[in-house]
Write an enzyme that holds these catalytic residues in place. Structure first.
Site, PDB file in Angstrom:
ATOM      1  N   ARG A  64       0.850  -1.190   0.000  1.00  0.00           N
ATOM      2  CA  ARG A  64       0.000   0.000   0.000  1.00  0.00           C
ATOM      3  C   ARG A  64       0.882   1.234   0.000  1.00  0.00           C
ATOM      4  NH1 ARG A  64      -1.789   0.873   4.377  1.00  0.00           N
ATOM      5  NH2 ARG A  64      -1.208  -1.058   5.462  1.00  0.00           N
ATOM      6  N   LYS A  76      -9.685  -2.204   1.785  1.00  0.00           N
ATOM      7  CA  LYS A  76      -9.421  -1.093   2.688  1.00  0.00           C
ATOM      8  C   LYS A  76     -10.173   0.167   2.249  1.00  0.00           C
ATOM      9  CE  LYS A  76      -7.002  -3.459   5.521  1.00  0.00           C
ATOM     10  NZ  LYS A  76      -5.846  -4.166   5.140  1.00  0.00           N
ATOM     11  N   THR A  91      -4.232 -12.496  10.658  1.00  0.00           N
ATOM     12  CA  THR A  91      -4.591 -13.730   9.967  1.00  0.00           C
ATOM     13  C   THR A  91      -4.170 -14.932  10.805  1.00  0.00           C
ATOM     14  OG1 THR A  91      -4.379 -12.624   7.843  1.00  0.00           O
ATOM     15  CG2 THR A  91      -4.280 -15.030   7.823  1.00  0.00           C
ATOM     16  N   ASN A  92      -2.967 -14.865  11.367  1.00  0.00           N
ATOM     17  CA  ASN A  92      -2.484 -15.980  12.183  1.00  0.00           C
ATOM     18  C   ASN A  92      -3.355 -16.194  13.416  1.00  0.00           C
ATOM     19  OD1 ASN A  92       0.327 -17.283  11.391  1.00  0.00           O
ATOM     20  ND2 ASN A  92       0.217 -15.205  10.586  1.00  0.00           N
TER      21      ASN A  92
END
Ligand code: GTP
Ligand code: SPV
Ligand code: MN
Length: 619
Positions: free
Chosen positions: A105, A242, A288-289
């Protein structure tokens, strides 16, 4: 502003804003033969207006069918956008190599465009909306000559949820179009949800010439519009994510009394009891983890299961029947970090990306498999790196880009929570903030109450990562992990958080965690990943009034005996070290918080000033 649509309401009226982004100068007679027809008249007019400006050679409407998806991917292979991976190892999987200047980004090119600068506030780049449209119209003018424009209608949120909304992305990037098909509920379903309403987010995207000097990611919250030019990267180009689900939705949530946050949502099952938590960690800091966490064996034997509702974004509202906070995940897929992801750290993510996945900027193995740093204990003898160059372990470069990613449908996640598709969402019992801090910040503490928790979130600090371009590893303030994603004035964002409390009769408990504290040898003080269940256990027991905590300077903290350390190579003293609060270090931390407060200056909400005074008086 419009209220949250529900089944009993008439179609919402358009916002009373003059916006020339949607004007149509089309009549039926100038529509060329073969131009796809869409069932929504307002969308049709807007699409015609955009195609007239961008002048693509072809226009293709995506319908969301597997057949069309397969065709597009094969077309991408022919065009060099995708490399077909070994289909017996990785069915339906493709590799995409981005332009090397377009791998994260770009916050410096991201703008909130409003008539007044104050609407964007001190933490956003701002452009006057009229001049932003003018600048971008010049860039979009004829930019799709020789290219195909894909019309990508999509739904964010489970079908039928009160917060679910529609977006339509027009893009000349096959990669973006195919990725949107994974990340959202994409295709004909969007027209069904939209009906004849004009309440959709207008997302216009062109990769242009992918020149960082001509790169603009512009949000027009008053027009429900996003114009993104010059980048094909995830958060810059998959506009449902986003741009829409945080910056635009956040603005709408502020006006309408709900929240759009950079949070995972996960469910924790203990026997017959299920508890849902939401957690905000900055980009590449473990959402995510954590959302896919697999508890260690003795927890599994004791009946513990963790399931994923979402891994990146939560939309939350107060259920007025119960006075409690509920959440949905607006997305339908994961755009996850590859480096560090392995069968040891995140088996659910490995399973999720075993089929129907787009890999971006991973290394390519000779047998058509992919590789990245941390996937296996030992690197391959040779491969082709993310730039397409031959790579060997000793060559001094990374094989995969540090921000290489997988785009996988959430249905592939073996731990997907059934409520991920539930329009009623899930009830949130805890909100967890966390940063990447190699020193000073303890492993876990609980805020004294909601107001204090908002302060803890507002002052969140984290070391920067490869998810955004710029320097890596410098501590910056990242309020609620939302610094790059608040689509309006941060003053109003904080006020909104404080105000949400008054709408709830029973609010989530708020916690702070840091998995990344290091010892003097440079090693992590806490094993992290699946072992984080031990901290989550304390958090859930706290929410249910079953766990002990000590009052400390920072908040409520567990003693070593309050955390299950059985089976870990970690002594109670090691745990105490990971929890230690050094007063001098914390004084420095409080001074560092001023970095943000100075930006807010006279606009700092008084609640924050009071809570800060209390903290300083405790120190
Ligand atoms: P975005 O998709 O950018 O929003 O990132 P994310 O917050 O989902 O981060 P993710 O879970 O992908 O983790 C980013 C990096 O942190 C990966 O390299 C992980 O291996 C690493 N990581 C995640 N959880 C832990 C943890 O508990 N301990 C340690 N030491 N590293 C972790
Ligand atoms: C993040 O940077 O927080 C991501 C990846 O989740 S992106 O979609 O690019 O924002
Ligand atoms: Mn993210």
């Amino acid at each position: 502003m419009q209220s949250i649509p529900n089944q009993n309401q008439a179609a919402p009226t358009p916002p009373p804003v003059a916006d020339f982004s949607r004007q149509s100068r089309h009549t039926a007679d100038n529509i060329p033969p073969g131009f796809p027809s869409v069932p929504n008249a307002r969308a049709a007019a807007w699409i015609r207006w955009c195609t007239d400006m961008c002048r693509p050679d072809r226009v293709v409407l995506l319908d969301g069918t597997p057949r069309q998806r397969a065709q597009l991917l094969e077309q991408g292979v022919a065009e060099g956008v995708f490399i077909r991976l070994n289909q017996s190892l990785l069915p339906g999987c493709y590799l995409h190599r981005s332009n090397p200047n377009d791998v994260a980004r770009s916050e410096q090119n991201t703008y909130i465009c409003t008539p007044a600068r104050d609407m964007a506030g001190p933490t956003n780049n701002w452009l006057d909306s009229r001049s932003a449209y003018e600048t971008l119209r010049k860039l979009f003018d004829g930019c799709m000559a020789g290219r195909t424009l894909y019309i990508v209608p999509f739904v964010m949120g489970p079908i039928g949820s009160p917060l679910t909304r529609v977006g339509i992305q027009l893009t000349d990037s096959l990669y973006a179009a195919a990725s949107m098909g994974v990340m959202t509920r994409m295709g004909d379903i969007a027209w069904e949800v939209l009906g004849q309403s004009d309440d959709f987010t207008h997302c216009l995207h062109s990769i242009g010439d992918c020149d960082p000097d001509r790169r603009y990611i512009c949000h027009f919250p008053l027009d429900n519009t996003i114009w993104s030019f010059g980048s094909g990267y995830g958060g810059n180009a998959l506009l449902g994510k986003k741009c829409m689900a945080l910056r635009i939705a956040g603005f709408q949530g502020f006006a309408q009394g709900w929240m759009a946050e950079h949070m995972l949502i996960s469910g924790v099952q203990i026997d017959h009891e299920k508890t849902y938590v939401a957690a905000a960690f900055p980009s590449a800091c473990g959402k995510t983890n954590f959302a896919m966490l697999i508890p260690p064996d003795d927890y599994k034997r004791a009946g513990w299961r963790v399931s994923t509702v979402g891994d990146d974004i939560a939309w939350m509202w107060v259920d007025h029947a119960t006075g409690r906070l509920r959440a949905i995940n607006p997305e339908a897929g994961y755009f996850g970090v590859l480096p560090g992801t392995s069968p040891a750290t995140n088996p659910n993510a490995m399973a999720a990306m075993a089929r129907d996945t787009i890999y971006t900027n991973a290394a390519l193995l000779p047998d058509g498999d992919v590789w990245w740093e941390g996937k296996t204990a030992h690197p391959p003898a040779h491969c082709v790196d993310w730039l397409g160059q031959p790579w060997t372990p000793g060559c001094g470069r990374k094989a995969a880009h540090p921000n290489s990613r997988f785009t996988a449908p959430m249905r592939n996640n073996p731990a997907l929570d059934p409520a991920a598709e539930d329009p009623a969402g899930v009830e949130i019992s805890a909100i967890i903030f966390g940063g990447r801090r190699s020193s000073a910040v303890p492993l876990v503490y609980q805020a004294f109450n909601w107001m204090h928790g908002v302060y803890v979130g507002a002052t969140l600090g984290s070391e920067t990562t490869a998810a955004a371009s710029g320097k890596i590893g410098v501590v910056r303030r990242d309020p609620m992990a939302m610094l790059p994603f608040i689509g309006y004035n941060i003053r109003d964002y904080f006020l909104h958080w404080f105000r949400m409390r008054t709408a709830m009769t029973d609010c989530p408990r708020i916690f702070h965690v840091n998995w990344f504290r290091k010892n003097s040898g440079g090693g992590f003080m806490w094993p992290g990943f699946g072992e984080n269940i031990r901290i989550l256990e304390w958090i859930i027991h706290r929410c249910r009034g079953r766990a002990y905590a000590m009052e400390t300077l920072l908040g409520w903290m567990p003693r070593p005996e309050d955390i299950n350390l059985k089976g870990l190579a970690l002594s109670p003293a090691d745990f105490a070290a990971a929890q230690k609060v050094n007063v001098e270090e914390f004084k420095a931390e409080i001074l560092a918080e001023e970095e943000l407060f100075i930006k807010l200056a006279g606009d700092l909400p008084k609640e924050i000033i009071f809570i800060r005074e209390l903290l300083i008086s405790r120190l």
